[in-house]
Scaffold this motif. Structure first.
Motif, PDB file in Angstrom:
ATOM      1  N   GLU A 215      50.573 -20.151 130.391  1.00 43.45           N
ATOM      2  CA  GLU A 215      51.937 -20.333 130.082  1.00 43.45           C
ATOM      3  C   GLU A 215      52.367 -20.241 128.619  1.00 43.45           C
ATOM      4  N   PHE A 216      53.425 -19.569 128.095  1.00 44.79           N
ATOM      5  CA  PHE A 216      53.610 -19.574 126.685  1.00 44.79           C
ATOM      6  C   PHE A 216      55.279 -19.511 126.606  1.00 44.79           C
ATOM      7  N   GLY A 217      55.785 -20.207 125.477  1.00 47.53           N
ATOM      8  CA  GLY A 217      57.118 -20.310 125.233  1.00 47.53           C
ATOM      9  C   GLY A 217      57.813 -19.346 124.910  1.00 47.53           C
ATOM     10  N   THR A 218      57.154 -18.373 124.052  1.00 47.82           N
ATOM     11  CA  THR A 218      58.052 -17.192 123.644  1.00 47.82           C
ATOM     12  C   THR A 218      57.342 -15.983 124.066  1.00 47.82           C
ATOM     13  N   LEU A 219      58.102 -14.842 123.871  1.00 44.54           N
ATOM     14  CA  LEU A 219      57.663 -13.421 124.257  1.00 44.54           C
ATOM     15  C   LEU A 219      56.450 -12.905 123.344  1.00 44.54           C
ATOM     16  N   GLU A 220      56.785 -13.434 122.026  1.00 45.25           N
ATOM     17  CA  GLU A 220      55.678 -13.129 121.029  1.00 45.25           C
ATOM     18  C   GLU A 220      54.308 -13.845 121.577  1.00 45.25           C
ATOM     19  N   ALA A 221      54.322 -14.962 121.779  1.00 50.12           N
ATOM     20  CA  ALA A 221      53.097 -15.613 121.985  1.00 50.12           C
ATOM     21  C   ALA A 221      52.414 -14.918 123.292  1.00 50.12           C
ATOM     22  N   ILE A 222      53.462 -14.347 124.260  1.00 47.19           N
ATOM     23  CA  ILE A 222      52.911 -13.689 125.432  1.00 47.19           C
ATOM     24  C   ILE A 222      52.110 -12.630 124.866  1.00 47.19           C
ATOM     25  N   LEU A 223      53.139 -11.429 124.305  1.00 51.97           N
ATOM     26  CA  LEU A 223      52.500 -10.435 123.738  1.00 51.97           C
ATOM     27  C   LEU A 223      50.996 -10.559 122.989  1.00 51.97           C
ATOM     28  N   GLY A 224      51.031 -11.414 122.162  1.00 54.24           N
ATOM     29  CA  GLY A 224      49.819 -11.990 121.188  1.00 54.24           C
ATOM     30  C   GLY A 224      48.588 -12.315 122.187  1.00 54.24           C
ATOM     31  N   ALA A 225      48.821 -13.028 123.239  1.00 58.63           N
ATOM     32  CA  ALA A 225      47.765 -13.343 124.251  1.00 58.63           C
ATOM     33  C   ALA A 225      47.212 -12.273 124.950  1.00 58.63           C
ATOM     34  N   VAL A 226      48.229 -11.311 125.342  1.00 51.72           N
ATOM     35  CA  VAL A 226      47.856 -10.088 125.996  1.00 51.72           C
ATOM     36  C   VAL A 226      47.031  -9.368 125.214  1.00 51.72           C
ATOM     37  N   ALA A 227      47.485  -9.125 123.925  1.00 52.75           N
ATOM     38  CA  ALA A 227      46.738  -8.146 122.841  1.00 52.75           C
ATOM     39  C   ALA A 227      45.231  -8.891 122.502  1.00 52.75           C
ATOM     40  N   ALA A 228      45.207 -10.036 122.752  1.00 55.95           N
ATOM     41  CA  ALA A 228      43.953 -10.946 122.627  1.00 55.95           C
ATOM     42  C   ALA A 228      43.028 -10.690 123.708  1.00 55.95           C
ATOM     43  N   GLY A 229      43.422 -10.039 124.817  1.00 53.96           N
ATOM     44  CA  GLY A 229      42.702  -9.956 125.996  1.00 53.96           C
ATOM     45  C   GLY A 229      42.460 -10.936 126.845  1.00 53.96           C
ATOM     46  N   LEU A 230      43.352 -11.929 126.756  1.00 53.10           N
ATOM     47  CA  LEU A 230      43.505 -13.158 127.566  1.00 53.10           C
ATOM     48  C   LEU A 230      43.934 -13.045 128.979  1.00 53.10           C
ATOM     49  N   GLY A 231      44.813 -11.899 129.344  1.00 53.04           N
ATOM     50  CA  GLY A 231      45.231 -11.696 130.619  1.00 53.04           C
ATOM     51  C   GLY A 231      46.430 -10.598 130.652  1.00 53.04           C
ATOM     52  N   ILE A 232      47.193 -10.549 131.645  1.00 51.22           N
ATOM     53  CA  ILE A 232      48.000  -9.353 131.786  1.00 51.22           C
ATOM     54  C   ILE A 232      49.411 -10.145 131.890  1.00 51.22           C
ATOM     55  N   THR A 233      50.349  -9.323 131.701  1.00 47.15           N
ATOM     56  CA  THR A 233      51.785  -9.776 131.906  1.00 47.15           C
ATOM     57  C   THR A 233      52.852  -8.723 132.438  1.00 47.15           C
ATOM     58  N   LEU A 234      53.996  -8.862 132.900  1.00 44.42           N
ATOM     59  CA  LEU A 234      55.098  -7.928 133.226  1.00 44.42           C
ATOM     60  C   LEU A 234      56.289  -8.073 132.194  1.00 44.42           C
ATOM     61  N   LEU A 235      56.754  -6.921 131.880  1.00 45.07           N
ATOM     62  CA  LEU A 235      57.731  -7.183 130.846  1.00 45.07           C
ATOM     63  C   LEU A 235      58.585  -5.831 130.973  1.00 45.07           C
ATOM     64  N   PRO A 236      59.876  -5.791 130.290  1.00 44.76           N
ATOM     65  CA  PRO A 236      60.340  -4.489 130.189  1.00 44.76           C
ATOM     66  C   PRO A 236      59.920  -3.662 129.539  1.00 44.76           C
ATOM     67  N   ARG A 237      59.729  -2.274 129.822  1.00 46.89           N
ATOM     68  CA  ARG A 237      58.988  -1.332 128.953  1.00 46.89           C
ATOM     69  C   ARG A 237      59.820  -1.276 127.541  1.00 46.89           C
ATOM     70  N   ALA A 238      60.893  -1.087 127.568  1.00 47.85           N
ATOM     71  CA  ALA A 238      61.524  -0.835 126.242  1.00 47.85           C
ATOM     72  C   ALA A 238      61.359  -1.961 125.235  1.00 47.85           C
ATOM     73  N   LEU A 239      60.937  -3.337 125.819  1.00 48.95           N
ATOM     74  CA  LEU A 239      60.867  -4.387 125.032  1.00 48.95           C
ATOM     75  C   LEU A 239      59.326  -4.309 124.049  1.00 48.95           C
ATOM     76  N   VAL A 240      58.453  -3.667 124.728  1.00 48.30           N
ATOM     77  CA  VAL A 240      57.086  -3.547 123.908  1.00 48.30           C
ATOM     78  C   VAL A 240      56.934  -1.941 123.320  1.00 48.30           C
ATOM     79  N   GLY A 241      58.003  -1.419 123.123  1.00 47.87           N
ATOM     80  CA  GLY A 241      57.796   0.107 122.678  1.00 47.87           C
ATOM     81  C   GLY A 241      57.193  -0.155 121.236  1.00 47.87           C
ATOM     82  N   PRO A 242      57.657  -0.653 120.238  1.00 51.21           N
ATOM     83  CA  PRO A 242      56.954  -0.761 118.898  1.00 51.21           C
ATOM     84  C   PRO A 242      55.586  -1.302 118.940  1.00 51.21           C
ATOM     85  N   VAL A 243      55.626  -2.423 120.013  1.00 51.18           N
ATOM     86  CA  VAL A 243      53.958  -3.111 120.300  1.00 51.18           C
ATOM     87  C   VAL A 243      52.915  -1.837 120.596  1.00 51.18           C
ATOM     88  N   TRP A 244      53.450  -1.249 121.623  1.00 52.46           N
ATOM     89  CA  TRP A 244      52.704  -0.142 122.380  1.00 52.46           C
ATOM     90  C   TRP A 244      52.464   0.790 121.419  1.00 52.46           C
TER      91      TRP A 244
END
Length: 297
Positions: A215-244
């Motif tokens: 569990e994380f408190g912010t979306l940026e923390a969640i994206l950072g954890a996913v990028a680091a390979g700690l697990g998966i998440t589910l979010l609106p696709r448009a939100l992660v456009g720049p990250v993707w």
């Protein structure tokens, strides 16, 4: 017993003491104490258990409290209704999912501030469960949450639709292999998050249950954890456009039945809709009308 008795009673109960209530009500403690004693005498019950540390509600006080709270809300709404001349003004407090605020609200809020400069708009973010509870408790006039929402005390207006996507570390290219990993973890916001619930339901339909959660408190923390390979998440696709596009995460498309989600505006059915709130409602409903030619009910 009159309305002022109940307002004073609610203040004492909420703050836990006659002195603290007197300061909030801008009076002296003796006035509050006398009013509460008259109220107890008139009702024939003891409402507070008094001690040096303050005053706490008795069982009778607990039974009276919902009515006192309701009276306070009605008096506040009556004052606002009398002063509302049809021109949006005053304070408007609304809620939103963090994702909706990030994706959709900036241009709408800018337009609202430009068109209604006399309104002080306050935006609170939270999970769907938290925001609905705040609307029911009248802390928010309305909130943008994940739908559908069915509650007898609420009315809803469908305003946006989002496509959700499963996000993983960049190296994970196959959803099947990803979901088959024995060390799979889900990365989510706190309990009450609608996307967290949808992810758990999506995995459960595939027979995947009992996963560890981070569990994380912010979306940026969640994206950072996913990028680091700690697990998966589910979010609106448009939100992660720049990250993707930056290659930080892999985005896995889902079937339409799993991906499509509504964002709805919820309001109390019995609450006063101020001119400021009506203008906000029309703005978000108009946004949807300009997109697909229809207006949410």
């Amino acid at each position: 017993m009159d309305a002022k008795d109940l307002v004073t009673f609610e203040t004492v109960a909420r703050l836990g003491g006659m002195g603290r209530a007197a300061r909030e009500l801008n009076t002296v403690q003796s006035n509050v104490t006398q009013r509460m004693r008259r109220l107890e005498a008139g009702l024939g019950v003891t409402l507070f258990a008094r001690s040096r540390s303050g005053a706490r509600l008795t069982a009778a006080g607990e039974r009276l409290m919902p009515y006192a709270t309701r009276i306070g809300v009605l008096l506040e709404e009556a004052t606002r209704a009398a002063r509302d001349d049809g021109a949006p003004n005053g304070t408007l407090t609304v809620g939103s999912l963090e994702t909706t605020a990030a994706l959709r609200l900036s241009p709408l809020l800018a337009a609202y501030a430009r068109d209604y400069p006399k309104v002080d708009l306050v935006l609170r973010t939270g999970t769907t469960a938290e925001l609905i509870e705040r609307v029911l408790d009248r802390e928010l006039e309305a909130a943008l949450v994940c739908g559908p929402v069915s509650h007898p005390d609420l009315i809803t207006t469908r305003v946006f639709e989002e496509d959700l996507a499963l996000l993983s570390a960049p190296a994970e290219r196959s959803v099947a292999r990803l979901l088959a990993r024995p060390d799979l973890r889900i990365i989510v916001l706190r309990a009450g998050c609608s996307y967290r619930q949808r992810l758990e339901e999506l995995l459960a339909r595939r027979g995947i249950v009992g996963l560890r959660r981070l569990e994380f408190g912010t979306l940026e923390a969640i994206l950072g954890a996913v990028a680091a390979g700690l697990g998966i998440t589910l979010l609106p696709r448009a939100l992660v456009g720049p990250v993707w596009r930056g290659g930080r995460v892999a985005v896995h498309r889902l079937p339409a039945a799993d991906a499509r989600v509504q964002t709805v505006l919820v309001q109390r059915r019995d609450a006063l809709r101020s001119s400021a709130m009506s203008a906000f409602h029309d703005l978000v409903a108009g946004r949807r009308r300009s997109r697909d030619g229809t207006v949410g009910a």
